[in-house]
Design a protein around this motif. Structure first.
Motif, PDB file in Angstrom:
ATOM      1  N   ASP A 283       6.595   6.618  -4.420  1.00  0.00           N
ATOM      2  CA  ASP A 283       5.643   6.099  -3.635  1.00  0.00           C
ATOM      3  C   ASP A 283       4.454   7.332  -3.412  1.00  0.00           C
ATOM      4  OD1 ASP A 283       6.458   7.874  -1.606  1.00  0.00           O
ATOM      5  OD2 ASP A 283       7.366   6.184  -0.252  1.00  0.00           O
ATOM      6  N   ARG A 284       3.361   6.890  -2.389  1.00  0.00           N
ATOM      7  CA  ARG A 284       2.293   8.007  -2.199  1.00  0.00           C
ATOM      8  C   ARG A 284       2.874   9.255  -1.642  1.00  0.00           C
ATOM      9  NH1 ARG A 284      -1.662   4.997   1.644  1.00  0.00           N
ATOM     10  NH2 ARG A 284       0.293   5.041   3.048  1.00  0.00           N
ATOM     11  N   ASP A 285       4.131   9.090  -1.014  1.00  0.00           N
ATOM     12  CA  ASP A 285       4.557  10.214  -0.192  1.00  0.00           C
ATOM     13  C   ASP A 285       5.649  11.132  -1.269  1.00  0.00           C
ATOM     14  OD1 ASP A 285       3.055   9.869   1.978  1.00  0.00           O
ATOM     15  OD2 ASP A 285       4.791   8.412   2.955  1.00  0.00           O
ATOM     16  N   GLY A 286       5.833  10.398  -2.354  1.00  0.00           N
ATOM     17  CA  GLY A 286       6.565  11.335  -3.160  1.00  0.00           C
ATOM     18  C   GLY A 286       8.036  10.850  -3.132  1.00  0.00           C
TER      19      GLY A 286
ATOM     20  N   HIS B  61      11.480  15.626  -2.275  1.00  0.00           N
ATOM     21  CA  HIS B  61      10.134  15.183  -1.694  1.00  0.00           C
ATOM     22  C   HIS B  61      10.015  15.853  -0.371  1.00  0.00           C
ATOM     23  CE1 HIS B  61       7.376  13.012   1.119  1.00  0.00           C
ATOM     24  NE2 HIS B  61       8.501  12.885   1.657  1.00  0.00           N
TER      25      HIS B  61
ATOM     26  N   ASP C 256       0.849  -1.119  -0.006  1.00  0.00           N
ATOM     27  CA  ASP C 256      -0.083   0.053   0.177  1.00  0.00           C
ATOM     28  C   ASP C 256       0.749   1.199   0.015  1.00  0.00           C
ATOM     29  OD1 ASP C 256      -2.126  -1.641   0.058  1.00  0.00           O
ATOM     30  OD2 ASP C 256      -2.527  -1.286   2.285  1.00  0.00           O
ATOM     31  N   GLY C 257       0.498   2.239  -0.720  1.00  0.00           N
ATOM     32  CA  GLY C 257       1.353   3.472  -0.838  1.00  0.00           C
ATOM     33  C   GLY C 257       2.227   3.425  -1.982  1.00  0.00           C
ATOM     34  N   ASN C 258       1.967   2.272  -2.785  1.00  0.00           N
ATOM     35  CA  ASN C 258       3.102   2.152  -3.888  1.00  0.00           C
ATOM     36  C   ASN C 258       4.557   2.013  -3.306  1.00  0.00           C
ATOM     37  OD1 ASN C 258       3.328   1.751  -6.748  1.00  0.00           O
ATOM     38  ND2 ASN C 258       4.294   3.882  -6.861  1.00  0.00           N
ATOM     39  N   TYR C 259       4.694   1.331  -2.278  1.00  0.00           N
ATOM     40  CA  TYR C 259       6.040   1.061  -1.860  1.00  0.00           C
ATOM     41  C   TYR C 259       6.508  -0.287  -2.658  1.00  0.00           C
ATOM     42  CZ  TYR C 259       9.579   0.113   1.794  1.00  0.00           C
ATOM     43  OH  TYR C 259      10.780  -0.056   2.677  1.00  0.00           O
ATOM     44  N   THR C 260       7.322  -0.062  -3.638  1.00  0.00           N
ATOM     45  CA  THR C 260       7.737  -0.879  -4.713  1.00  0.00           C
ATOM     46  C   THR C 260       8.776  -1.925  -3.786  1.00  0.00           C
ATOM     47  OG1 THR C 260       9.682   0.337  -5.584  1.00  0.00           O
ATOM     48  CG2 THR C 260       7.188   0.501  -6.303  1.00  0.00           C
TER      49      THR C 260
ATOM     50  N   THR D 195      11.250   8.440  -3.721  1.00  0.00           N
ATOM     51  CA  THR D 195      11.752   7.426  -5.091  1.00  0.00           C
ATOM     52  C   THR D 195      12.741   6.351  -4.360  1.00  0.00           C
ATOM     53  OG1 THR D 195      13.592   8.715  -5.601  1.00  0.00           O
ATOM     54  CG2 THR D 195      11.812   9.122  -6.668  1.00  0.00           C
TER      55      THR D 195
ATOM     56  N   GLU E 216      10.186   6.059 -10.167  1.00  0.00           N
ATOM     57  CA  GLU E 216       8.802   5.754  -9.674  1.00  0.00           C
ATOM     58  C   GLU E 216       8.773   6.027  -8.133  1.00  0.00           C
ATOM     59  OE1 GLU E 216       5.452   2.111  -9.562  1.00  0.00           O
ATOM     60  OE2 GLU E 216       7.351   1.628  -9.978  1.00  0.00           O
TER      61      GLU E 216
END
Length: 636
Positions: free
Chosen positions: A201-204, A233, A168-172, A206, A199
């Motif tokens: 995450d939700r918080d900007g 960020h 969740d939050g686009n934490y890759t 990388t 790329e």
């Protein structure tokens, strides 16, 4: 060959209770006793093979337990003989992960403990779902990224693992591997799988931000090599983050990688400001001067002067402006280190902004350093400046933030500081008012307000506070009286009740108690002068007089407070609590009892009548009696 032994084993097994049978099965799984486990399970209900077992903080199936303990022989036997659900989930607690992992599959567990043989067995023979997600959307590939097993990561990708499945939050997975410092995994993701290094995450943030957090020079260099940009960020770029942490090797890693001249210059300025920060573990005046000087030389070389200051001179800093040239900087170095510390704060405010947590913490910490050196007035200026930044930008306080001011005020009084800033007292009163109105940590803030009242009661004797400040204080006391009561010990005390009980075990603040002896008659008197109701009751209908009568501390002080309540503010000495007892009847000290008995005397006629009505249970609560008369009778 083992028929007799098996029959004996089975016979013994059936003699046990079901609970004991389950314990034997689970223990055999954990300890890797495949033969015993198979024997037990042969005589156990087949449909219970996917049963959940609780062990410590884990809750799992036998298959997950076998994976966790790396027993490949158990996993193989279970799969071949009893066909468990290979994707049945459980919850496990790993030693190297703080939180419990919920709804993880056997494959995820096998990957997390790094057992390649079990991973292959589950995938190839059990057809396990390589893309199963836990509650937190952690996949088996993510587990491999966490522990840094490139062989397992490659295998999972070959068997259909989806790289795009993220937390969740686009934490890759790339961000996770970068943070963990697994350069070989990072390179595989970038080079072989073509992951996007930019790329966010939700918080900007990388992967480069995460690589900085992980403090891996190898990972940072790899990310920069594959085209990662120095993206900001919350005004903080990865390069700036490295400078803030005084990680010179990481700062140097950015050389020749897509950074503008201004980015380089500002990174050196922040690096110098970090070294000049007193609170920093990297505090080093020589390095601070070195890096700020380099920044000025680059500005001259690149013809990039500082922009005109957009920040008004700051009173707390004694109104200096940030240096604009190397000559000005060299001049302040000849003054004192203090001026260099202020310069570092000005640099941080310009580049990080007022809302930045690190900057605000640096301002407050510098104020703390001044307080420790007994420079209280200067210290308060820094603390108030940080306080006003928070209020201006709606940044929450933690519950000890405002209490810190009250601690400082008490130190100033104990150290005989002549004048305490009325402006400071007023600012804290306003901030407390805002916090109470917002419902933030109300019990704690009510205690903070109470301690501030004690401070004000001592200050007002030494210096004359303005009518405006006293008016603000009076309004706040009335506001609190109307809206809040502490819930300490479920008593629902008002501030006046609290003033009678403060100092008892568990209800104190050592910083403030060292200022005066509680119960404090000055605090009580100021509360009453500002509108506190002398006969207010708590949840047990105790008045302040009830509570002070029960105190077993300094008797002379108790008697003085009783006189003040009764003689100066008209407290009713014959009010009763929910047990029908007056203050006299609750007192245990003989001198206090005698003193209260004199206060009652023959009693006023109206009080005697009210008491008679209560004792004879005359019905009086109806619409024929005015409310104030009903309230008066109920007190007795």
């Amino acid at each position: 060959m083992h028929t007799c032994y098996d029959n004996f084993h089975a016979g013994m097994f059936f003699e046990y209770s079901r609970e004991k049978q389950e314990e034997l099965i689970h223990r055999a799984t954990r300890q890797g006793h495949a033969f015993s486990l198979e024997t037990y399970l042969n005589y156990y209900t087949a449909e219970n093979i996917n049963q959940q077992y609780v062990y410590g903080r884990s809750k799992w199936t036998l298959l997950i337990a076998a994976c966790f303990y790396r027993h490949e022989n158990i996993v193989r036997m279970l799969m071949h003989r009893f066909k468990p659900d290979v994707d049945a989930v459980g919850n496990i607690k790993l030693d190297f992960v703080h939180d419990i992992m919920y709804s993880v599959s056997p494959l995820w567990v096998a990957v997390a403990v790094g057992h390649f043989g079990i991973v292959k067995l589950l995938v190839e023979e059990g057809n396990a779902n390589v893309n199963h997600l836990s509650i937190t959307r952690s996949s088996p590939l993510r587990a491999a990224s966490y522990i840094g097993r490139l062989d397992i990561a490659r295998y999972l990708i070959m068997h259909g693992a989806d790289m795009k499945l993220v937390r969740d939050g686009n934490y890759t997975n790339l961000m996770l591997s970068a943070y963990r410092g697994h350069a070989h995994i990072v390179e595989y993701f970038l080079d072989k799988l073509g992951c996007d290094p930019n790329e966010f995450d939700r918080d900007g943030r990388t992967a480069l931000h995460y690589g900085m957090d992980g403090d891996s020079i190898e990972v940072v260099r790899l990310l920069l090599k594959y085209g990662t940009k120095n993206i900001s960020h919350n005004t903080i770029s990865p390069l700036m983050l490295a400078a803030l942490e005084a990680r010179e090797n990481l700062v140097d890693a950015f050389e020749n990688y897509r950074c503008s001249d201004m980015e380089w210059i500002e990174a050196r300025e922040i690096l110098g400001a970090t070294y000049a920060n007193i609170e920093s573990k990297n505090y080093n005046i020589d390095k601070a001067i070195e890096h700020i000087t380099i920044a000025y030389k680059w500005r001259m070389e690149k013809n990039l002067p500082k922009a005109s200051p957009s920040i008004l001179p700051i009173e707390a800093f004694n109104y200096p402006q940030e240096c604009q040239t190397l000559e000005e900087f060299n001049h302040i170095l000849s003054e004192s280190n203090t001026r260099l510390h202020i310069e570092s704060l000005l640099i941080q405010e310009r580049l990080l902004g007022q809302k930045n947590k690190r900057y605000r913490h640096a301002v407050r910490f510098y104020g703390t350093v001044l307080a420790d050196a007994n420079q209280y007035h200067a210290s308060l200026q820094f603390w108030l400046y940080e306080l006003n930044i928070r209020r201006e930008h709606n940044i929450n306080f933690d519950k000890w933030h405002l209490r810190g001011f009250v601690h400082m005020f008490s130190k100033m009084i104990k150290n005989n500081i002549d004048i305490i800033s009325e402006k400071a007292i007023l600012e804290i009163l306003k901030a407390l008012n805002d916090e109470l109105a917002n419902g933030s940590s109300n019990d704690h803030n009510l205690f903070t307000l109470f301690y501030l009242i004690t401070v004000i009661s001592h200050v007002s004797e030494e210096q004359r506070l303005s009518t405006y400040t006293i008016d603000i204080y009076r309004k706040l006391v009335i506001f609190v009286r109307a809206n809040y009561r502490t819930k300490e010990n479920s008593q629902h005390w008002t501030l006046l009740h609290l003033s009678m009980m403060i100092g008892l075990q568990g209800i104190n603040d050592n910083h403030i108690i060292s200022l005066c002896k509680y119960p404090c008659h000055k605090t009580i008197g100021l509360l009453l002068q500002c509108g506190a109701n002398v006969d207010t009751v708590d949840s047990k209908r105790n008045t302040p007089l009830h509570l002070i009568a029960q105190r077993k501390c300094d008797t002379d002080n108790v008697l003085f407070i009783i006189d003040m309540l009764c003689n100066n503010f008209g407290a009713h000495s014959d009010c009763v609590n929910d047990q029908g007892k007056t203050p006299l009847e609750t007192a245990s000290n003989i001198r206090v009892k005698e003193h209260l008995r004199k206060k009652i005397g023959v009693g006023q006629l109206k009080c005697l009548c009210a008491r008679f009505i209560q004792q004879t249970k005359v019905v009086f609560q109806n619409h024929h009696f005015p409310l104030n008369l009903v309230n008066f009778i109920e007190k007795h």
